[in-house]
Write an enzyme that holds these catalytic residues in place. Structure first.
Site, mmCIF file in Angstrom:
data_model
loop_
_atom_site.group_PDB
_atom_site.id
_atom_site.type_symbol
_atom_site.label_atom_id
_atom_site.label_comp_id
_atom_site.label_asym_id
_atom_site.label_seq_id
_atom_site.Cartn_x
_atom_site.Cartn_y
_atom_site.Cartn_z
ATOM 1 N N MET A 227 0.838 -1.198 0.000
ATOM 2 C CA MET A 227 0.000 0.000 0.000
ATOM 3 C C MET A 227 0.873 1.248 0.000
ATOM 4 S SD MET A 227 -2.916 1.491 0.149
ATOM 5 C CE MET A 227 -3.086 3.275 0.259
ATOM 6 N N ASN B 180 0.897 4.340 1.113
ATOM 7 C CA ASN B 180 0.827 5.471 2.048
ATOM 8 C C ASN B 180 1.950 6.464 1.757
ATOM 9 O OD1 ASN B 180 -1.073 3.793 3.658
ATOM 10 N ND2 ASN B 180 0.792 2.618 4.011
ATOM 11 N N GLU C 237 4.322 1.077 -6.024
ATOM 12 C CA GLU C 237 3.960 1.923 -4.884
ATOM 13 C C GLU C 237 4.642 3.281 -4.963
ATOM 14 O OE1 GLU C 237 1.508 0.811 -3.476
ATOM 15 O OE2 GLU C 237 1.709 -1.288 -4.033
HETATM 16 ZN ZN LIG Z 1 -1.596 0.470 -6.654
#
Ligand SMILES: [Zn+2]
Length: 884
Positions: free
Chosen positions: A301, A303, A336
C-alpha cells in the site's frame, strides 16, 4: 495498492455496514455531480491526532482536534466513523473561542458515520471540533491492526494501519473521502524502545516515564485520509540518501539485509521518477515498511512517505526466495513509488476513477522494470497482464474501466484486473498512439497542474491532448467508458506485390455470442513478417483496409500494444502459423494467447493453439514455454474427473514439455538467463501437476536427502520442490511438513509452509488442512490463505467448508475482501450445483449492488462447463490424430 493476484470475485456480510442506495435512502449531497456519502456542508482543513495504542488489550484511545469550515448553517455535523466510541465532543468557534453545548451523538453503522447534533444553529465559519474516543485493534489488515509473528527472540506483536479504500474511519473520526485533502499532525504515545513510524519524519519525542514515550511526527502536506499510516514495533531501519530524499526500509529486528535489494532499487526508481514526472518527490523521507503475514486483498500500500508491504512481497530470504520473488519485489516497489505522484500528489476525486491510480501505477511499474532491468525481458509480461484483464472483460458481468461507485463495498470491488491490467493496457496503447515523449510531457503537465489536488480521467486526457496535439479523448473514452474487448477480424489478399489487409471490428465475448458489438476506434499496428517497419491505422467506423508492401503474411497487433483480440481468416492464420518461428517472441505470445482464447470461445478451432504448441521450437523464449505450460495445466484442469481422457492429454503435454525441461535442468547453470530460472520452477510445478512421475520422484528424493546433501534443494528451487512434495503428499509426508511449519522460526517461511499444507491433491489431507486453518495455530492472517489454497484443487470442498464455518471464516478475512472471498473459492468449480449454491449465497449474504464477483464466478463456472462439453471433444479428436 498492489492487489493480491488470482482475485476474481466478491460478497458482503451483514456486519460490514455499508448498504447500497437500493436498500437505504441515498445520502444528501449538496453537489449533485459528486458521488459521496457525506454532506458537503462542512469541510475539514486540518487534523491534530493523538493515538494511544494498547497492543496487549487490542484497543486504543484517540483524541482528534479537527479544524473545520462550516460552509452552510447547520445544526448537525456528520463525519465517518466505524467501531469508535465517543466520550467527549466539543465544538468551539475559532474567532471568539465560544464553546457550544455538548451535542447529541448518533452512530450510524449502516452509513459508517457519526452525527453530532447541536441544539442551535451552527453558522458559517471556522470551528475547532475536539473528539475523545476509543476503538479496537483488529487482527486482519484493516484500520489499526496487530500482526503476531515468530522471531528468533520469541513471539512478537507489531501494529500497522491500512486505510484504503475507506478504513481511516476505523481509527480517526474523519471526512474519509479522497476529495477531502487536509494536513495532518499525528502524535502517538508508545512503549519506549519500540519504533513508531508514520508518513512524515519524527519532529520531536519526549520520555513520559513509566516506559512510555510521546512521539510527534512533522505535519503532512495536504493529502487524502486513505494515505495516512502509523506503525509500531520492534523494528530495524536502514536508509539511503538519494536526490535529497531519505529512503528507508523498516523491517522486524534483524531483517533489513533482506530488504537491501528493494532499498537499493528504490534509489534508482526514485531518480527515474523524479525525472519522468518533472516534479521531485515532495516529502523529506520515503520509508517502505515490511510486515509479516498477508491479506487476501493486497500485497502493498502506497501510504505517502510510508509504503507498507507484506514481507512476502519485499524481503528476499536467502534460504527460499526465487528469481520471480526478486522481480516481484522490484515491481511492487516501483508500483507503490509511482503512486507517490500518481495517486498521492494528485488524487482521483472519487473511487469512480480509481483506475487512474491503479492503471497508471501498473503501467509505470512495467515501464520502469523494462527500463531498469532489461535483462529480465519483462516486455512479454504485458501480454500476460492483458490476458488477465481480458479473462474478466470477456464476460457479460464486466464493467468499464471508469465505473460508477456508490458504496464502500463497490469501491473495494473496484480493485480488480479491469482497473489494474486493462487500465495498464489502455494506457500502453494510448502512449503508443501519441508517442512516448508526447505522453510523458502530457503526464508532466497533468502533475504540475493538479499537484495537491483531485482529478477525474478527463483532466489527464486534456493534458495529453495539449502535449501531443492529437485528439485522443474520443479513443480513450471508448476504451474506458464502455466495457468489453474489441475483436479485429483480419483477412488478406495479395495483388501486384501489395497486400490488401481487410480489418473489421466486432466484439469478443465469451458468454454473449449474439451480442450486438459495441463500437471502438481501435489504434492498430500491423507488420508483415520480415518487414522492417510496422504500418499504423486507426480502425474507425468498424472497418479499414490497410495496404502493406509485399506478400508476406501480415501480423495484426504487432508488438502487442493494442487492447483487442485478432481473429484471422483460416488461410491467413495458417500462413502466420507456418512462419511461427520467424515472429518476434512477443507476437508469438500474442498469437498463442489469442488463438487459445478464441478457440475456447469457439471462434476458431481450439486445436489451432495445440498446433502452435507443436510448432514452437524447444529453444523458444522461456516465457513462450511458460505460457504453453500454463495453458496445458489449464486444459488438464478442464479434464478433471475424467481420468481416461485426461491421461491421453497428459501424455501429449508431457511429451512437449519434457524436452524443454531437459534443456532447463534441475539446477541453475552459470550465466543462464533470468527467464530460464523462472521457467525452471514453473515447469517443475506444472509437470508435477500433470502427474510426471520422474519429476515428482526427483522432487521427493531431493526433499528427503536435503538434511545430508546441502546441494539437494538449492534455495532458488526450494519453493518449487516443497510445492511438489506438498501437492503429492501422503499422510506421513503431510505430518512431516506440518511439523516443519510448527517448528519454523522465520515468519515468512512459516506462512508459506502453512499454505503448502493446504495445497495437497489428496482430498482427506485437504480436509485436515481446512480444519487446521481455523485453529489459532497457523496465525491470524494465514487462515484465509489456507482455505483459498485448498480451493485451487478442491473448490467445492473449500466453498462448502467455508459456508459451514461462515462466521469464523469472515473473522479471518479482512473486511475489504469479504465481498469477494467466497465467490473466489467457488470460481474454479466444474460442478453445475455450485452455480445454484453461489446464487443462494449471493442472495442471502450480498447486497444487491455488491454481487458482481458472485455473478462473474457463476459466469466462469458456466463457461467451464461449456468448454468441457464443446471443446474437449475437439481436443480429444486432435490428440487421436497426433497419436495416429
Ligand atoms: Zn496500486
Amino acid at each position: 495498492m498492489h492487489r493480491t493476484l488470482m482475485t476474481l470475485s466478491w460478497f458482503a456480510c451483514a456486519g460490514l455496514g455499508s448498504i447500497p442506495a437500493a436498500h437505504s435512502a441515498p445520502p444528501p449531497a449538496t453537489d449533485a455531480a459528486t458521488t459521496t456519502q457525506l454532506p458537503r456542508t462542512v469541510r475539514p482543513v486540518h487534523y491534530d491526532v493523538r493515538i494511544v495504542p494498547d497492543a496487549t488489550a487490542m484497543k486504543f484511545n484517540g483524541r482528534v482536534g479537527i479544524a473545520i469550515d462550516v460552509l452552510q448553517p447547520t445544526t448537525s455535523i456528520t463525519l465517518n466513523a466505524v467501531d469508535l466510541s465517543f466520550s467527549r465532543v466539543i465544538l468551539t468557534k475559532v474567532s471568539n473561542a465560544a464553546r457550544y453545548p455538548a451535542p447529541s451523538v448518533q452512530i450510524n453503522p449502516d452509513e459508517q458515520s457519526a452525527s453530532f447534533t447541536f441544539d442551535r444553529i451552527v453558522p458559517r465559519g471556522r470551528y475547532h471540533l475536539a473528539l475523545d474516543y476509543s476503538g479496537k485493534i483488529g487482527t486482519q489488515a484493516v484500520g489499526l491492526f496487530a500482526i503476531d509473528y515468530v522471531s528468533a527472540t520469541g513471539p512478537k506483536r507489531a501494529l500497522y494501519t491500512q486505510f484504503e479504500n475507506s478504513d481511516a474511519r476505523r481509527v480517526i473520526p474523519s471526512w474519509d473521502e479522497p476529495a477531502f485533502r487536509t494536513t495532518f499532525a499525528l502524535e502517538a504515545i508508545v512503549p519506549s524502545g519500540e519504533m513508531a513510524v508514520s508518513n512524515m519524519p519524527i519532529a520531536r519525542q519526549s520520555n513520559l516515564g513509566d516506559g512510555l514515550t510521546r512521539v510527534r511526527f512533522a505535519q503532512s502536506p495536504k493529502m487524502s485520509t486513505y494515505l495516512l499510516f502509523f506503525g509500531l514495533g520492534d523494528f530495524d531501519r536502514a536508509t539511503l540518501k538519494v536526490d535529497g530524499t531519505e529512503l528507508g526500509v523498516i523491517t522486524q529486528k534483524g531483517a533489513t539485509a533482506q530488504a537491501a535489494f528493494v532499498l537499493e532499487s528504490s534509489g534508482s526508481i526514485l531518480r527515474e521518477f523524479n525525472d519522468y514526472f518533472g516534479v521531485g518527490y515532495p516529502l523529506p523521507k520515503l520509508d517502505n515498511i515490511a510486515a509479516p503475514g498477508s491479506s487476501q486483498f493486497f500485497g502493498a500500500m502506497e501510504n505517502w512517505g510510508a509504503i507498507f508491504t507484506f514481507e512476502h512481497a519485499i524481503l528476499l530470504d536467502p534460504s527460499i526466495s526465487t528469481q520471480s520473488d526478486k522481480q516481484r519485489a522490484f515491481q511492487i516497489a516501483a508500483h507503490e513509488m509511482a503512486h507517490q505522484w500518481f495517486g498521492n500528489l494528485v488524487t482521483m476525486r472519487w473511487w469512480d476513477d480509481i483506475w487512474l491510480n491503479e492503471g497508471f501505477a501498473s503501467w509505470m511499474e512495467a515501464r520502469t522494470t523494462r527500463r531498469l532491468h532489461p535483462e529480465w525481458n519483462t516486455a512479454l509480461a504485458a501480454v500476460r497482464k492483458r490476458e488477465e484483464a481480458m479473462d474478466l472483460d470477456g464476460f457479460g458481468t464486466t464493467h468499464p474501466v471508469v465505473q460508477h461507485v456508490e458504496t464502500v463495498e463497490q469501491a473495494s470491488q473496484a480493485f480488480d484486473a479491469i482497473t489494474y491490467s486493462k487500465g495498464e493496457a489502455v494506457i500502453g496503447m494510448l502512449e503508443g498512439y501519441v508517442g512516448a515523449a508526447a505522453w510523458r510531457n502530457g503526464v508532466r503537465r497533468y502533475i504540475q497542474a493538479h499537484a495537491y489536488g483531485n482529478t477525474e480521467s478527463d483532466d489527464l486526457w486534456r493534458e495529453i491532448e495539449k502535449a501531443s496535439g492529437q485528439p485522443i479523448t474520443a479513443i480513450a473514452h471508448e476504451f474506458t467508458l464502455q466495457p468489453g474487448i474489441p475483436l479485429i477480424r483480419a483477412d488478406a489478399a495479395c495483388d501486384a506485390g501489395h497486400t490488401a489487409l481487410q480489418l473489421t471490428q466486432a466484439e469478443f465475448s465469451k458468454d454473449q455470442p449474439d451480442k450486438k458489438p459495441l463500437a471502438w476506434r481501435v489504434p492498430v499496428i500491423v507488420q508483415a513478417i520480415g518487414a522492417a517497419a510496422p504500418v499504423r491505422e486507426l480502425v474507425t467506423g468498424g472497418r479499414a483496409i490497410v495496404s502493406v508492401p509485399g506478400c508476406a503474411p501480415v501480423v495484426v497487433n504487432a508488438g502487442q500494444s493494442g487492447y483487442y483480440r485478432t481473429l484471422y481468416a483460416p488461410a491467413h492464420f495458417q500462413a502466420i502459423a507456418g512462419n511461427f518461428g520467424a515472429l518476434a517472441a512477443i507476437d508469438q505470445l500474442g498469437l498463442l494467447s489469442d488463438s487459445w482464447a478464441l478457440g475456447l470461445a469457439g471462434l476458431q478451432p481450439v486445436s489451432d493453439f495445440l498446433d502452435l504448441a507443436v510448432a514452437t521450437s524447444v529453444d523458444a523464449d522461456p516465457q513462450i514455454w511458460g505460457k504453453i505450460a500454463a495453458v496445458f495445466e489449464n486444459i488438464d484442469e478442464y479434464y478433471r474427473g475424467d481420468e481416461a481422457r485426461r491421461s491421453a492429454f497428459r501424455k501429449f503435454a508431457m511429451a512437449r514439455l519434457n524436452p524443454v525441461f531437459a534443456r532447463v535442468g534441475w539446477s541453475a547453470r552459470p550465466e543462464e538467463l533470468d527467464t530460464v530460472a523462472i521457467l525452471r520452477n514453473e515447469l517443475i510445478g506444472i509437470l508435477s501437476a500433470l502427474g510426471d512421475t520422474a519429476v515428482i520422484d526427483e522432487a521427493r528424493r531431493r526433499h528427503a536427502t536435503q538434511a545430508t546433501d546441502p546441494t539437494a534443494v538449492p534455495a532458488a528451487q526450494r519453493k518449487a520442490i516443497l510445492g511438489v512434495v506438498a501437492r503429492h503428499a501422503d499422510p506421513s509426508t503431510w505430518e512431516q511438513l506440518h511439523a516443519a511449519a510448527r517448528a519454523e522460526k522465520t515468519a515468512m517461511v512459516k506462512d508459506q509452509l502453512y499454505s503448502l499444507l493446504a495445497s495437497t491433491q489428496d482430498e482427506s489431507l485437504a480436509r485436515r488442512a481446512l480444519d487446521l486453518a481455523l485453529t489459532p495455530e497457523p496465525g491470524e492472517t494465514n487462515s484465509a490463505e489456507m482455505v483459498s489454497r485448498a480451493a485451487a484443487l478442491h473448490p467445492d470442498l473449500a466453498f462448502d467448508f467455508g459456508i459451514v464455518n461462515i462466521a469464523v471464516v469472515n473473522q479471518k478475512v479482512d473486511a475489504s475482501s469479504r465481498s469477494r472471498y467466497f465467490p473466489r473459492l467457488a470460481s474454479r468449480s466444474a460442478d453445475p450445483a455450485m452455480i445454484i449454491k453461489l446464487k443462494k449465497y449471493a442472495a442471502e449474504h450480498l447486497a444487491v449492488g455488491s454481487r458482481r464477483d458472485a455473478d462473474t464466478a457463476v459466469a466462469s463456472i458456466a463457461y467451464r462447463l461449456k468448454v468441457r462439453q464443446e471443446r474437449l471433444p475437439v481436443i480429444d479428436r486432435w490428440l487421436a490424430g497426433v497419436k495416429g
